[in-house]
Motif scaffolding. Structure first.
Motif, short mmCIF file in Angstrom:
data_model
loop_
_atom_site.label_atom_id
_atom_site.label_comp_id
_atom_site.label_asym_id
_atom_site.label_seq_id
_atom_site.Cartn_x
_atom_site.Cartn_y
_atom_site.Cartn_z
N GLY A 79 1.04 -1.39 0.05
CA GLY A 79 0.02 0.17 0.15
C GLY A 79 1.02 1.67 0.19
O GLY A 79 0.23 2.12 0.06
N LYS A 80 2.04 0.84 -0.11
CA LYS A 80 3.09 2.42 -0.14
C LYS A 80 3.59 3.20 -1.21
O LYS A 80 3.33 4.08 -1.40
CB LYS A 80 4.01 1.97 0.56
N TYR A 81 3.25 2.26 -2.23
CA TYR A 81 2.96 3.33 -3.48
C TYR A 81 1.64 3.20 -5.02
O TYR A 81 1.12 2.07 -4.06
CB TYR A 81 4.35 3.24 -4.06
N VAL A 82 1.68 4.05 -5.69
CA VAL A 82 0.48 3.33 -6.42
C VAL A 82 1.64 3.43 -7.90
O VAL A 82 2.15 4.30 -8.19
CB VAL A 82 -0.30 4.27 -6.47
N ALA A 83 1.21 2.37 -8.71
CA ALA A 83 1.90 2.27 -9.91
C ALA A 83 0.37 2.50 -11.14
O ALA A 83 -0.38 2.29 -10.55
CB ALA A 83 2.71 0.63 -10.60
N PHE A 84 1.04 3.36 -11.98
CA PHE A 84 0.23 4.14 -12.92
C PHE A 84 0.66 3.60 -14.37
O PHE A 84 2.41 4.22 -14.27
CB PHE A 84 -0.73 5.25 -12.55
N THR A 85 -0.06 3.64 -15.42
CA THR A 85 0.38 4.55 -16.81
C THR A 85 0.46 5.64 -16.76
O THR A 85 -0.64 6.60 -16.71
CB THR A 85 -0.28 3.65 -17.73
N GLY A 86 1.74 6.54 -17.91
CA GLY A 86 1.55 8.07 -16.83
C GLY A 86 2.38 8.42 -18.56
O GLY A 86 2.61 7.89 -19.28
N GLU A 87 0.81 9.26 -19.20
CA GLU A 87 1.12 9.27 -20.99
C GLU A 87 1.87 11.06 -20.72
O GLU A 87 0.19 11.96 -21.04
CB GLU A 87 0.49 9.46 -21.57
N TYR A 88 2.70 11.79 -20.96
CA TYR A 88 3.49 12.57 -20.54
C TYR A 88 3.75 13.62 -21.64
O TYR A 88 3.78 14.72 -21.94
CB TYR A 88 4.20 12.68 -19.02
N ASP A 89 4.44 12.59 -22.75
CA ASP A 89 5.53 13.36 -24.07
C ASP A 89 5.10 12.23 -25.24
O ASP A 89 5.29 12.85 -25.83
CB ASP A 89 6.83 13.01 -23.67
N GLY A 90 3.14 11.62 -25.16
CA GLY A 90 3.23 11.47 -26.02
C GLY A 90 2.97 10.04 -26.12
O GLY A 90 2.91 9.18 -26.64
N ASN A 91 4.38 9.57 -25.51
CA ASN A 91 4.14 8.13 -25.20
C ASN A 91 3.94 7.65 -23.64
O ASN A 91 3.48 8.16 -22.41
CB ASN A 91 5.54 8.01 -25.39
N SER A 92 3.17 6.57 -23.71
CA SER A 92 3.11 5.83 -22.51
C SER A 92 4.35 5.12 -21.40
O SER A 92 4.55 3.92 -22.35
CB SER A 92 1.58 4.43 -22.49
N ASP A 93 4.20 5.08 -20.37
CA ASP A 93 5.27 4.93 -19.46
C ASP A 93 4.47 4.48 -18.19
O ASP A 93 3.81 5.12 -17.96
CB ASP A 93 6.67 5.60 -19.54
N VAL A 94 5.45 3.00 -17.62
CA VAL A 94 4.88 3.09 -16.49
C VAL A 94 5.70 4.02 -15.48
O VAL A 94 7.31 4.34 -16.08
CB VAL A 94 5.61 1.45 -16.61
N TYR A 95 5.22 4.37 -13.95
CA TYR A 95 5.29 5.42 -12.96
C TYR A 95 4.88 4.78 -12.01
O TYR A 95 3.93 4.03 -11.78
CB TYR A 95 4.53 6.31 -13.56
N ILE A 96 5.86 5.02 -10.81
CA ILE A 96 5.47 4.89 -9.04
C ILE A 96 5.10 6.39 -8.28
O ILE A 96 5.89 6.91 -9.15
CB ILE A 96 6.34 4.26 -8.84
N PRO A 98 4.61 7.60 -4.42
CA PRO A 98 3.98 7.11 -3.24
C PRO A 98 2.33 7.32 -3.02
O PRO A 98 1.78 8.37 -3.56
CB PRO A 98 4.65 8.18 -2.02
N SER A 99 1.56 6.36 -2.52
CA SER A 99 0.29 6.45 -1.94
C SER A 99 -0.35 8.23 -0.67
O SER A 99 -1.63 8.17 -1.34
CB SER A 99 -0.03 5.50 -1.36
N GLU A 100 0.87 8.58 -0.44
CA GLU A 100 -0.17 10.05 0.51
C GLU A 100 0.77 10.77 -0.42
O GLU A 100 0.12 12.07 -0.61
CB GLU A 100 1.19 9.86 1.41
N GLY A 101 0.94 10.65 -2.05
CA GLY A 101 1.34 12.26 -2.90
C GLY A 101 2.85 11.91 -2.64
O GLY A 101 3.73 12.13 -2.15
N GLY A 102 3.26 13.12 -3.77
CA GLY A 102 4.94 13.15 -3.83
C GLY A 102 5.05 13.22 -5.35
O GLY A 102 4.08 13.34 -6.21
N LEU A 103 5.95 13.32 -6.14
CA LEU A 103 6.51 12.68 -7.46
C LEU A 103 6.71 11.78 -8.38
O LEU A 103 7.44 10.92 -7.24
CB LEU A 103 8.22 13.68 -7.42
N PRO A 104 6.33 11.85 -9.09
CA PRO A 104 6.00 10.55 -10.24
C PRO A 104 7.48 10.13 -10.34
O PRO A 104 8.42 10.53 -10.36
CB PRO A 104 4.81 10.96 -11.11
N ILE A 105 7.45 8.91 -9.97
CA ILE A 105 8.80 8.48 -11.00
C ILE A 105 9.10 7.37 -11.80
O ILE A 105 7.85 6.45 -12.24
CB ILE A 105 9.64 7.01 -9.57
#
Length: 172
Positions: A79-96, A98-105
């Motif tokens: 429960g510490k992280y949320v993984a998600f698909t992010g499309e920020y630059d025209g391409n879909s990649d994997v990000y994580i 923290p579930s409390e908030g913060g910067l995506p990695i």
């Protein structure tokens, strides 16, 4: 103790209904989708961003507000992280994140589309990608939270997948 999948589905549906009626009623929100649930939070997609809310009820808060869109949020087994698909630059990649908030990695950097499927029982993110398939059929990969090179799993083709709770099987 692991919660049965049917029970989780019912709880997620009820929470989605409660959130849609109470949290966003004044804004006319109609589409909260792709929910996932941890021991104490629910994460969902609304307007291309991720939001979390306590499963006990209460105010939802934005987990991401990035330019681009996020989809497919999945809580880590702890429960510490949320993984998600992010499309920020025209391409879909994997990000994580923290579930409390913060910067995506960012975990993947391939020019092909990488779509989060979930987490392995031992805490790695697994995702689908057509990166090695000339026919653009998706295959399954895992990647550690430290990033690095993804490991391809021996499944020739798939669209959606999930691990069994004990990690011995993959349904796809």
């Amino acid at each position: 103790m692991k919660t049965p999948i049917l029970f989780k589905t019912v709880i997620i549906s009820i929470l989605g209904l409660i959130l849609s009626v109470h949290v966003f009623a004044e804004k006319g929100t109609r589409l909260l989708h792709e929910p996932d649930i941890s021991d104490d939070l629910v994460v969902f997609v609304y307007a291309g961003d991720l939001f979390t809310a306590p499963i006990s009820g209460g105010q939802a808060s934005a987990l991401t507000t990035n330019i681009g869109s996020e989809s497919g949020p999945k809580f880590s087994p702890d429960g510490k992280y949320v993984a998600f698909t992010g499309e920020y630059d025209g391409n879909s990649d994997v990000y994580i994140i923290p579930s409390e908030g913060g910067l995506p990695i960012r975990l993947t950097w391939h020019p092909g589309s990488d779509q989060v499927q979930g987490w392995t029982p031992d805490g790695e993110v697994f995702f689908s990608s057509s990166r090695f398939n000339p026919n653009r059929r998706s295959q399954l990969f895992t990647i550690s939270l430290d990033g690095g090179y993804p490991e391809q799993l021996p499944i020739p083709q798939m669209a959606l997948a999930d691990y069994s709770p004990d990690g011995n099987y993959i349904a796809y």
